[in-house]
Enzyme design. Structure first.
Site, short mmCIF file in Angstrom:
data_model
loop_
_atom_site.label_atom_id
_atom_site.label_comp_id
_atom_site.label_asym_id
_atom_site.label_seq_id
_atom_site.Cartn_x
_atom_site.Cartn_y
_atom_site.Cartn_z
N GLY A 292 0.86 -1.19 0.00
CA GLY A 292 0.00 0.00 0.00
C GLY A 292 0.88 1.23 0.00
O GLY A 292 1.06 1.92 -1.01
N CYS A 361 -8.70 21.71 17.74
CA CYS A 361 -8.73 22.02 19.16
C CYS A 361 -8.33 20.82 19.99
O CYS A 361 -9.15 20.22 20.69
CB CYS A 361 -10.11 22.54 19.53
SG CYS A 361 -10.45 24.07 18.69
N TYR A 390 -2.08 6.78 3.84
CA TYR A 390 -2.68 6.91 5.17
C TYR A 390 -2.81 8.35 5.64
O TYR A 390 -2.70 8.63 6.83
CB TYR A 390 -1.89 6.06 6.19
CG TYR A 390 -1.74 4.63 5.74
CD1 TYR A 390 -2.87 3.82 5.62
CD2 TYR A 390 -0.51 4.09 5.38
CE1 TYR A 390 -2.77 2.51 5.18
CE2 TYR A 390 -0.39 2.78 4.93
CZ TYR A 390 -1.52 2.00 4.83
OH TYR A 390 -1.42 0.71 4.39
C1 PLP Z 1 -2.43 -2.49 5.61
C2 PLP Z 1 -2.34 -3.75 4.91
C3 PLP Z 1 -1.54 -3.86 3.76
C4 PLP Z 1 -0.68 -2.73 3.26
O1 PLP Z 1 0.32 -2.37 4.14
P1 PLP Z 1 1.45 -1.34 3.66
O2 PLP Z 1 2.31 -1.19 4.86
O3 PLP Z 1 0.77 -0.06 3.31
O4 PLP Z 1 2.16 -1.93 2.51
C5 PLP Z 1 -1.56 -5.05 3.09
N1 PLP Z 1 -2.30 -6.10 3.50
C6 PLP Z 1 -3.08 -6.03 4.60
C7 PLP Z 1 -3.88 -7.20 5.00
C8 PLP Z 1 -3.12 -4.87 5.35
O5 PLP Z 1 -3.87 -4.82 6.44
#
Ligand code: PLP
Length: 431
Positions: A292, A361, A390
């Site tokens: 991600g 706040c 994120y």
């Molecule tokens: C959050 C998550 C990802 C991605 O994680 P990154 O650190 O952004 O690469 C992949 N698989 C699952 C199941 C996740 O919960």
């Protein structure tokens, strides 16, 4: 600068993919998320190309869309030919609305609702990653009512403790996600799944954590998961043909961060999978990963206007910006670190130590402490770097602050991909 896409132009302004960020702030307003399309596409390709190079079997890249989810992002992921992982009905809906092919979607979550499971089945998602026994039975029931057989993977906690923040660790036994391996829970779950008639267990999944800078945890995961698959094959006469190793590949937030290059991460993963297959006598499985942050995180930034600079003698200087935890809650959540630059003074020395504060706040509404930036003044544009992952996806309307717009830049051009929320949007659902 952190990423090759950042540069400084003749006016001394910070640029991203050839676009002047100070001009962006003037044209589109602040706060503003800015994403570099070339970089996002390159990240997708680097993962794909590495699998081509290092794996003889079938390999897939799922974009973990919780990192940054909007129509245009799914279109880009689709255009790059990768798959998508979604973790809620809302992400699934957005992906489908963007025309993302359902068969290339994996559906995750530790507490999917009956409605979400039904929605996923009706949409014909490629697979559902089942988290617990209650969900397994419920999913089988729903699939039975609909007269279908849903492909599933089981989420396994492989018992790996990697070095990252507690809140983003997910591989160890004390974790809300998945079935534990060491106490036999995962084995029982596989045995149960095999007995059900409306789910087809195709594989197993693990995700050991996030923002990981080491390769050993991934190598360990390969060994543990394949040993488990072999055990299942021998004990239950069931071959799990798909192994998903999740995401977690770290990115460069600070000048001092040294993430493992993507090519290298994938080379090691593929190598370890092959070594484990030989060691345990298991045929090469289809493998997949779910990056991600490492797809969308690094060549992106958030632009703010500095409203005031408040020096408390012998204590600290607060530099207040026109956003905060409402568009980036990550420092408040887990002290996430960022570099920041005064975009209109990018050529000057970054020697002013300060606390970058938001406008919410809450005293904890900070973007960064001990940040080193150019000497700031009210009216300056502040760029916080590497905010692609994120941030927008965790944004809120706290204090009834409208969520910022997002623009995508590419080779000197910019286009809006998410419009700024208006005050009317804020009362839209109020009755
Ligand atoms: C959050 C998550 C990802 C991605 O994680 P990154 O650190 O952004 O690469 C992949 N698989 C699952 C199941 C996740 O919960």
């Amino acid at each position: 600068m952190l990423n090759h896409s950042f540069s400084i132009n003749e006016k001394g302004h910070l640029t991203l993919s050839g676009v002047d960020t100070v001009e962006l702030a003037t044209e589109y307003g602040t706060p503003l998320y800015v994403l570099d399309e070339n970089d996002i596409r390159n990240n997708c390709r680097q993962f794909k190309d590495a699998f081509q190079k290092y794996y003889e079997g079938n390999a897939k890249v799922y974009y973990a869309s919780k990192a940054f989810s909007c129509l245009e992002m799914y279109r880009i992921a689709n255009d790059e030919g990768i798959c998508a992982d979604v973790v809620s009905g809302g992400e699934l809906y957005t992906a489908l609305a963007a025309g993302f092919p359902a068969e290339r979607i994996g559906f995750h979550g530790n507490n999917k609702t009956p409605d979400e499971l039904a929605f996923a089945i009706d949409s014909k998602v490629g697979n559902i990653i089942v988290d617990n026994i209650t969900e397994l039975e419920l999913l089988n029931e729903i699939a039975k009512e609909k007269g279908v057989c849903q492909k599933i993977l089981l989420r396994i906690k492989p018992g790996i403790d990697c070095h990252t923040h507690d809140y983003i660790k997910t591989g160890q036994i004390d974790c809300k996600f998945g079935f534990a391996l060491e106490n036999g829970e995962a084995f029982e779950a596989v045995a149960s799944a095999c007995k059900l008639s409306n789910v087809e267990l195709i594989g197993i999944h693990c995700h050991i954590g996030s923002q990981i800078f080491e390769t050993q945890p991934f190598a360990d995961a390969a060994d543990i998961m394949i040993a488990f698959a072999k055990n299942i094959e021998q004990s239950l006469n069931k071959t799990l043909s798909e192994i998903n190793f999740g995401g977690g590949y770290g990115i460069k937030y600070l000048e001092t961060d040294k993430p493992v290059p993507k090519d290298e991460s994938i080379r090691i993963l593929c190598e370890e999978v092959k070594i484990a297959c030989t060691k345990y006598g298991f045929s090469l499985p289809n493998i997949s990963i779910e990056p991600g942050r490492s797809i969308v995180g690094d060549a992106n930034l958030t632009l703010y206007k500095i409203g005031n600079v408040k020096t408390i003698k012998d204590i600290r200087t607060y530099v207040s910006v026109d956003g905060g935890m409402s568009d980036n809650p990550r420092y408040a959540l887990y002290q996430a670190e960022y570099e920041a630059v005064v975009a209109n003074k990018a050529k000057e020395e970054r020697d002013f130590v300060c606390t970058i504060a938001g406008k919410c706040c809450e005293s904890g509404d900070l973007i960064q402490e001990h940040a080193k930036i150019q000497t700031p003044e009210a009216g300056d544009t502040l760029a916080v770097l590497a905010t692609g992952a994120y941030n927008y996806s965790m944004a809120s309307n706290y204090n009834r602050i409208p969520r910022p717009a997002a623009v995508m830049v590419r080779d000197g051009n910019a286009r809006v991909i998410i419009k700024r929320e208006t005050y009317e949007d804020l009362i839209n659902k109020d009755v």
